[in-house]
Scaffold this active site. Structure first.
Site, PDB file in Angstrom:
ATOM      1  N   SER A   1      44.066  37.249  41.809  1.00 47.13           N
ATOM      2  CA  SER A   1      44.864  36.160  41.244  1.00 47.13           C
ATOM      3  C   SER A   1      44.537  35.953  39.768  1.00 47.13           C
ATOM      4  O   SER A   1      44.687  36.882  38.968  1.00 47.13           O
ATOM      5  CB  SER A   1      44.640  34.896  42.075  1.00 47.13           C
ATOM      6  OG  SER A   1      45.574  33.900  41.759  1.00 47.13           O
TER       7      SER A   1
ATOM      8  N   ASP B   1      53.939  37.396  48.248  1.00 53.31           N
ATOM      9  CA  ASP B   1      52.959  36.525  47.590  1.00 53.31           C
ATOM     10  C   ASP B   1      53.656  35.334  46.935  1.00 53.31           C
ATOM     11  O   ASP B   1      54.525  35.508  46.087  1.00 53.31           O
ATOM     12  CB  ASP B   1      52.189  37.326  46.532  1.00 53.31           C
ATOM     13  CG  ASP B   1      50.942  36.609  46.030  1.00 53.31           C
ATOM     14  OD1 ASP B   1      50.968  35.371  45.898  1.00 53.31           O
ATOM     15  OD2 ASP B   1      49.943  37.292  45.752  1.00 53.31           O
TER      16      ASP B   1
ATOM     17  N   HIS C   1      48.838  35.382  49.807  1.00 53.23           N
ATOM     18  CA  HIS C   1      48.346  35.576  48.446  1.00 53.23           C
ATOM     19  C   HIS C   1      47.225  36.608  48.424  1.00 53.23           C
ATOM     20  O   HIS C   1      46.165  36.389  49.006  1.00 53.23           O
ATOM     21  CB  HIS C   1      47.846  34.232  47.919  1.00 53.23           C
ATOM     22  CG  HIS C   1      47.433  34.259  46.488  1.00 53.23           C
ATOM     23  ND1 HIS C   1      48.078  35.017  45.530  1.00 53.23           N
ATOM     24  CD2 HIS C   1      46.434  33.594  45.841  1.00 53.23           C
ATOM     25  CE1 HIS C   1      47.491  34.803  44.359  1.00 53.23           C
ATOM     26  NE2 HIS C   1      46.494  33.971  44.528  1.00 53.23           N
TER      27      HIS C   1
END
Length: 522
Positions: free
Chosen positions: A240, A462, A490
């Site tokens: 991320s 995602d 995610h």
């Protein structure tokens, strides 16, 4: 609303705790004076360019999950880095804390694997501990732990590394409880006033230091960590926001890279508005995927008749007449909305959301609070970690924009039409930086000239770092290679055998995944 695989790791931690009979973690404290001891605090912090002095720290996994992983040794250290890498002569430093996890069965060691879980604001120390419990609990494969020391670190301002803490628990509660789409002038002004208050409190406490929590400063810290662990070149796994941190490192130190895996890509070339709109689109798509799953699994999903209507009705009822949870909190539309956001980070969260909404319909909001608190890092005593304090500090230091309230109000209306459930809230979410008092320190963008192949992993479902970002980041870096997981939630690694094999082969043997490789969902 950038977040990380923290929710995945929370599920992992819960599984470990179930076997250990213990309770979940002690997070960052309410103020700096009560900060937890830095791991390795009995040894002096190394300065950049020198090796870390490691000390045993079995208390870290003990405090987090009740026990260490079988066959793993935990050591801690810290590195004293300049507060401002542009002015290292000032003598002012932050201590960046890290943990080294080494398997008793390690052979033919390749080096260290530095891990960042994203956020910004996620603790790499906690993440590394959770990942040390093995693949059967969602952790790292033994192929990795047998070849690498696992290095988790808390970036500057996060957790145990000179943590930023300037948002009160009351203001955190008020922020999460607030109407996600404040339509009336009065409700919108409440959002404005709260963000002003938060910005003022952080500015009063940290002043000119706020600009020092930028991504570029943290990327320089990473190279000091590389030296401290004794690696000639960096091997890194970033999730991320950790992909942005890794991409920034690649541009600053392309010749110091051995292997980089960037999972759940952020597109560094997007401005703040474009990034927020991309997330709104990603969450709408993920929610639509949830509704399709719910309808196709009616026996398991109690709101399967019309999942979207069930959620939107729940939001409306919570706004008009919120129920009271067992801890005395009112389950406002803000808390219900946060539970929806939280549920979309993992496919396993879908069932949890369906049950929470069903319970809410029956008068019990505690399932909503369980989901929301996972996302918010809110403890049962009502206190918070410093996740969102650091999130503000990093994001607002990184931005080069000066958004006005009028612009945010305009986007709120436009995005409400384009992205009915998430658009308006994503626009309101930009307000924090509109009132942030710190100076800006934008990260660089562009090619990582001279870097070896970098693997950029994207998940088609995602919500937080939408799949479209994956190719953009790979292209910008110039040496990026896309690996696709056709899954939900995610980030991808280590979700399936296909993803694990591709990533592990790259990390261990530098074998770049086949161009265009797409791994199936299961």
């Amino acid at each position: 609303m950038p977040r990380t695989p923290r929710l995945v790791l929370a599920a992992l931690a819960a599984a470990v705790i179930a076997t250990a009979g213990c309770t979940l973690p002690v997070f960052a404290p309410e103020d700096d004076s009560a900060a937890p001891a830095t791991p390795g605090g009995s040894a002096p912090a190394a300065v950049p360019g020198t090796q870390a002095q490691w000390t045993s720290c079995p208390e870290v996994p003990q405090e987090l999950v009740g026990r260490g992983a079988s066959g793993m040794t935990y050591d801690c250290a810290s590195v004293a880095v300049p507060q401002d890498w542009n002015n290292p002569q000032s003598g002012k430093t932050y201590d960046v804390a890290m943990i080294r996890i080494r398997s008793d069965t390690q052979t033919a060691r390749v080096g260290s694997l530095l891990i960042n879980p994203g956020g910004p604001g996620g603790s790499g120390i906690d993440t590394a501990v959770y990942l040390s419990y093995g693949q059967t609990l969602g952790g790292l494969p033994t192929e990795i732990t047998d070849k690498f020391d696992i290095i988790g670190f808390d970036p500057r301002g996060v957790g145990r590394s000179s943590p930023v803490k300037c948002i009160s628990d009351a203001d955190q509660d008020a922020s999460f409880a607030m109407e996600p789409d404040p339509k009336s002038a009065a409700a919108f002004q409440q959002a404005v006033d709260l963000n002003k208050k938060i910005g003022a409190a952080c500015g009063q406490k940290y002043g000119d230091q706020l600009a020092n929590f930028s991504t570029e400063q943290a990327a320089h810290d990473m190279d000091a960590l590389r030296t401290a662990v004794g690696d000639a070149k960096m091997t890194y796994l970033g999730f991320s926001y950790g992909t942005l941190l890794g991409a920034t490192y690649a541009q600053l130190y392309p010749d110091k890279i051995r292997a980089l895996v960037l999972d759940g890509a952020i597109d560094p070339e997007q401005d703040g508005i474009a990034s927020a709109e991309t997330q709104a689109k990603g969450f709408e798509r993920a929610f639509t995927n949830f509704t399709a799953w719910c309808k196709a699994n009616a026996a398991r999903c109690p709101i399967s008749a019309d999942p979207r209507k069930a959620v939107t009705d729940a939001l409306a009822k919570a706004q008009a007449s919120p129920l009271t949870g067992s801890d005395g909190r009112k389950a406002t539309s803000g808390w219900v909305f946060l539970s929806v956001i939280s549920s979309l980070y993992t496919e396993t969260g879908w069932l949890q959301l369906a049950r929470a909404i069903e319970s809410l319909q029956g008068g019990d909001p505690d399932g909503v609070f369980d989901l929301a608190d996972q996302y918010a890092d809110r403890k049962t005593n009502g206190s918070y970690s410093n996740l969102f304090d650091a999130n503000y500090a990093v994001n607002c230091a990184d931005t080069s924009e000066n958004l006005t309230v009028d612009k945010i109000r305009q986007l709120q209306g436009e995005w409400r039409t384009k992205y009915p459930l998430f658009g308006a809230s994503m626009a309101i979410g930009m307000m924090g930086c509109a009132f942030w008092p710190g100076k800006h320190d934008p990260y660089p963008t562009g090619a990582a000239n001279g870097a070896p192949p970098i693997v950029v992993v994207g998940t088609t479902g995602d919500p937080a770092t939408p799949y479209e970002n994956t190719a953009h980041l790979a292209s910008m870096l110039g040496t990026g290679h896309v690996l696709t997981w056709e899954g939900e939630g995610h980030t991808a690694y280590p979700s399936t055998k296909c993803i694990v094999q591709a990533v592990d082969s790259y990390l261990i043997d530098l074998q770049v995944p086949q161009e265009g490789l797409r791994c199936p969902a299961k």
